[in-house]
Enzyme design. Structure first.
Site, mmCIF file in Angstrom:
data_model
loop_
_atom_site.group_PDB
_atom_site.id
_atom_site.type_symbol
_atom_site.label_atom_id
_atom_site.label_comp_id
_atom_site.label_asym_id
_atom_site.label_seq_id
_atom_site.Cartn_x
_atom_site.Cartn_y
_atom_site.Cartn_z
ATOM 1 N N PRO A 16 -13.622 -2.603 39.435
ATOM 2 C CA PRO A 16 -14.581 -2.269 38.391
ATOM 3 C C PRO A 16 -14.882 -3.422 37.438
ATOM 4 C CG PRO A 16 -12.460 -1.192 37.999
ATOM 5 C CD PRO A 16 -12.416 -1.774 39.377
ATOM 6 N N ASN A 17 -16.147 -3.483 37.096
ATOM 7 C CA ASN A 17 -16.694 -4.438 36.119
ATOM 8 C C ASN A 17 -16.821 -5.859 36.654
ATOM 9 O OD1 ASN A 17 -16.890 -2.483 33.942
ATOM 10 N ND2 ASN A 17 -14.652 -2.542 33.906
ATOM 11 N N ARG A 24 -19.984 -11.186 31.819
ATOM 12 C CA ARG A 24 -18.955 -10.367 31.182
ATOM 13 C C ARG A 24 -17.886 -11.268 30.558
ATOM 14 N NH1 ARG A 24 -13.969 -7.594 34.426
ATOM 15 N NH2 ARG A 24 -13.095 -6.468 32.665
ATOM 16 N N TYR A 29 -13.432 -14.698 31.580
ATOM 17 C CA TYR A 29 -13.590 -14.644 33.038
ATOM 18 C C TYR A 29 -14.453 -15.769 33.609
ATOM 19 C CZ TYR A 29 -11.519 -10.075 32.318
ATOM 20 O OH TYR A 29 -10.664 -9.066 31.959
ATOM 21 N N ASN A 80 -9.009 -8.106 43.988
ATOM 22 C CA ASN A 80 -8.925 -8.126 42.535
ATOM 23 C C ASN A 80 -9.255 -6.699 42.104
ATOM 24 O OD1 ASN A 80 -9.156 -8.279 39.795
ATOM 25 N ND2 ASN A 80 -10.346 -10.184 39.782
ATOM 26 N N ALA A 83 -9.219 -3.498 36.280
ATOM 27 C CA ALA A 83 -8.355 -2.654 35.447
ATOM 28 C C ALA A 83 -7.568 -1.631 36.261
ATOM 29 C CB ALA A 83 -9.200 -1.957 34.394
ATOM 30 N N HIS A 86 -3.726 -1.869 36.786
ATOM 31 C CA HIS A 86 -2.751 -1.408 35.796
ATOM 32 C C HIS A 86 -2.609 0.107 35.772
ATOM 33 C CE1 HIS A 86 -3.644 -5.494 34.757
ATOM 34 N NE2 HIS A 86 -4.855 -5.193 34.305
ATOM 35 N N ASP A 93 -1.206 2.815 46.957
ATOM 36 C CA ASP A 93 -0.815 3.618 48.133
ATOM 37 C C ASP A 93 -1.744 3.357 49.317
ATOM 38 O OD1 ASP A 93 1.428 4.755 47.059
ATOM 39 O OD2 ASP A 93 0.526 6.715 46.667
ATOM 40 N N GLU A 104 -3.229 -10.367 45.876
ATOM 41 C CA GLU A 104 -3.842 -9.856 44.643
ATOM 42 C C GLU A 104 -4.283 -11.060 43.803
ATOM 43 O OE1 GLU A 104 -1.055 -7.591 42.346
ATOM 44 O OE2 GLU A 104 -2.457 -7.238 40.693
ATOM 45 N N HIS A 106 -6.240 -12.311 40.189
ATOM 46 C CA HIS A 106 -6.840 -12.069 38.865
ATOM 47 C C HIS A 106 -7.408 -13.380 38.365
ATOM 48 C CE1 HIS A 106 -5.192 -8.051 38.562
ATOM 49 N NE2 HIS A 106 -4.067 -8.547 39.055
ATOM 50 N N SER A 108 -8.108 -14.104 35.250
ATOM 51 C CA SER A 108 -7.413 -14.467 34.013
ATOM 52 C C SER A 108 -5.903 -14.384 34.226
ATOM 53 C CB SER A 108 -7.833 -13.517 32.887
ATOM 54 O OG SER A 108 -7.405 -12.192 33.175
ATOM 55 N N ARG A 113 -2.050 -11.948 28.182
ATOM 56 C CA ARG A 113 -3.027 -11.130 27.455
ATOM 57 C C ARG A 113 -2.334 -9.883 26.890
ATOM 58 N NH1 ARG A 113 -8.089 -10.245 31.138
ATOM 59 N NH2 ARG A 113 -8.908 -9.525 29.126
ATOM 60 N N ARG A 117 -1.700 -5.207 30.417
ATOM 61 C CA ARG A 117 -2.169 -5.898 31.630
ATOM 62 C C ARG A 117 -1.017 -6.535 32.403
ATOM 63 N NH1 ARG A 117 -7.861 -6.033 30.961
ATOM 64 N NH2 ARG A 117 -8.390 -6.097 28.764
HETATM 65 C C1 DQA Z 1 -8.818 -8.928 35.900
HETATM 66 C C2 DQA Z 1 -7.778 -8.611 34.830
HETATM 67 C C3 DQA Z 1 -7.779 -7.132 34.492
HETATM 68 O O1 DQA Z 1 -6.804 -6.851 33.509
HETATM 69 C C4 DQA Z 1 -9.130 -6.721 33.971
HETATM 70 O O2 DQA Z 1 -9.163 -5.327 33.710
HETATM 71 C C5 DQA Z 1 -10.239 -7.100 34.881
HETATM 72 C C6 DQA Z 1 -10.201 -8.424 35.505
HETATM 73 C C7 DQA Z 1 -8.936 -10.445 36.156
HETATM 74 O O3 DQA Z 1 -9.530 -10.801 37.166
HETATM 75 O O4 DQA Z 1 -8.461 -11.243 35.353
HETATM 76 O O5 DQA Z 1 -11.218 -6.393 35.063
HETATM 77 O O6 DQA Z 1 -8.427 -8.307 37.101
#
Ligand code: DQA
Length: 150
Positions: A16-17, A24, A29, A80, A83, A86, A93, A104, A106, A108, A113, A117
């Site tokens: 998401p996002n 964003r 990011y 990735n 959110a 977390h 699963d 995995e 990320h 950031s 942070r 997170r």
């Molecule tokens: C993220 C870190 C997450 O905590 C955050 O909710 C994101 C992006 C990252 O790529 O740093 O949406 O996964």
């Protein structure tokens, strides 16, 4: 028994996002868009003979469906989870169920942070966790998997 995995394809999942990358919170990011990340991952993977299936969704169930579809069809997953890292036992699963190597990523450094997170359900399933390298983290994921799968 799991169907035989396709050794030539990587599943790239962004949660998401992450469709908003580039605009964003660029101070967190960066300025690179998701389309640029997907195209870079595809180019790097191609150098090692891998195709990439790129999926982004803002919906937990759609992400789970994409992970299920990798079973027997992809050799590994780069994810990735945004959110959902977390919060989502269900995504962790799903990754457990498909029994493929998981990296995995990320953008950031989630450990530098907010406290919430610092825990990721997905990290319990991941072979490798890359955080804080920005878009290069996805490239490192490809390099790790290309070496592991060759
Ligand atoms: C993220 C870190 C997450 O905590 C955050 O909710 C994101 C992006 C990252 O790529 O740093 O949406 O996964």
């Amino acid at each position: 028994m799991n169907p035989r995995p396709n050794r030539q394809r990587l599943l790239l999942v962004n949660g998401p996002n992450l469709n908003l990358l580039g605009t964003r919170q660029p101070e967190v990011y960066g300025a690179t868009t998701l389309a640029e990340i997907e195209s870079d991952v595809t180019a790097h993977a191609a150098q090692s003979g891998f195709e990439v299936r790129a999926v982004q969704s803002n919906h937990e169930g759609a992400l789970i469906d994409a992970i299920h579809a990798a079973r027997g069809d992809c050799a590994a997953v780069i994810i990735n989870p945004g959110a959902y890292s977390h919060t989502s036992v269900a995504i962790a699963d799903a990754l457990r169920s498909v029994d493929l190597p998981v990296v995995e990523v990320h953008l950031s450094n989630v450990h530098a942070r907010e406290e919430y997170r610092r825990h990721s359900f997905v990290s319990e399933v991941a072979a490798v966790v890359i955080a804080g390298a920005g878009p290069a983290g996805y490239e490192y994921a490809v390099r790790y998997l290309a070496a592991k799968l060759s």
